[in-house]
Design an enzyme around this catalytic site. Structure first.
Site: not given
Length: 308
Positions: A161, A165
């Site tokens: 993640y 991002k």
């Protein structure tokens, strides 16, 4: 501050990925209230249809397009649906996301690939499809990418993640340069809110439960931590989609609770020089007293209650 006509999206058309619930739903609803027609995207058909119903019953315009983002074909479907239903595309919000949290030594290839596909690859494919259409229209446009504090600072157990991002922030900076001549702005937003993704964090759990019971969040969270509801984060999206933000591009903008922030881009924070260049020994000799004397912190700071 009073609302102005500059934040008026009448006649504009937006696609919001992952907008059946949570932050995505908040973005879709506030875009519709500002006058935009919205393509609601989600893999949950029932959630997407509920979102469309809530928008249309409030007087807005919306349709659902249920497809898993990530492939070029899915992105083309979303852009095509916007053009088919509403005649154009002006705003692409790449919000869809999932979590597969594991520490590095326990993370599988599938854990990594699923998150990177849904966040990073889907942002790329949807932005590419939108940019092609916007350039064909010749009237500019807005790409609003959804980042995270994890991508800015890293976060324990979120290799996939955080990496996705961080990549999204880098793509926003890159695309802001590539699309400038076409009048297309590109920004990443960094929202912090009580959602299905954050309610599992132990420090936030009691406050999320209090919100469900109708109690307000304390100021130390809304202001100090910038933590609130999904709706608290929503206002940033129509602003960035509007004429009021025509000169805002290549930025990472944070929002949550009562707080609005601008994140810095990575930059050199200390420097040292050695005539003729460096050797391993000369770096070791000066590291702790020069360049490395104040190391950068990592991770998302845990919320602190007053008095701690």
């Amino acid at each position: 501050m009073p609302e102005t006509s500059a934040v008026d999206l009448s006649g504009k058309v937006a696609v919001v990925t992952g907008s059946g619930r949570g932050l995505g739903l908040a973005y879709a609803c506030v875009l519709a209230r500002a006058g935009a027609a919205v393509v609601v995207n989600d893999i949950d058909e029932a959630a997407a249809e509920r979102a469309v119903k809530s928008i249309t019953e409030a007087g807005g315009r919306a349709v659902a397009e249920c497809v898993a983002v990530g492939t070029g074909e899915a992105a083309d479907r979303l852009v095509g649906r916007a053009v088919e239903e509403f005649g154009r595309l002006d705003v692409m919000v790449t919000n869809a996301g999932i979590l597969r949290d594991r520490v590095l030594w326990k993370m599988s290839d599938d854990d990594f690939d699923a998150v990177v596909t849904t966040h990073l690859r889907a942002t790329f494919t949807c932005a590419r499809a939108a940019a092609v259409r916007m350039r064909e229209q010749g009237e500019g446009g807005r790409l609003i990418l959804v980042g995270s504090p994890a991508g800015q600072r890293g976060n324990f157990g979120q290799t996939n993640y955080a990496a996705a991002k961080a990549g999204i922030a880098a793509m926003a900076r890159t695309w802001s340069m590539e699309l400038a001549r076409a009048g297309i702005t590109v920004n990443a937003i960094v929202p912090v809110a009580a959602t299905a993704m954050t309610e599992t964090i132990p420090a936030f759990a009691p406050y999320v439960e209090a919100m469900r019971e109708g109690r307000a969040l304390p100021d130390f969270l809304r202001k100090g931590e910038g933590f609130g509801t999904a709706e608290d984060c929503a206002a940033l999206v129509p602003f960035l989609a509007s004429d009021a933000a025509a000169d805002v591009t290549g930025q990472c903008v944070g929002i949550g609770g009562d707080r609005l922030t601008l994140w810095s881009h990575p930059r050199e924070v200390s420097v040292a020089y050695a005539d003729g260049g460096w050797t391993p020994e000369s770096i070791a000799a000066v590291w702790h007293t020069s360049v490395g004397s104040v190391p950068e912190t990592v991770g998302i700071p845990a919320p602190k209650t007053p008095g701690e």
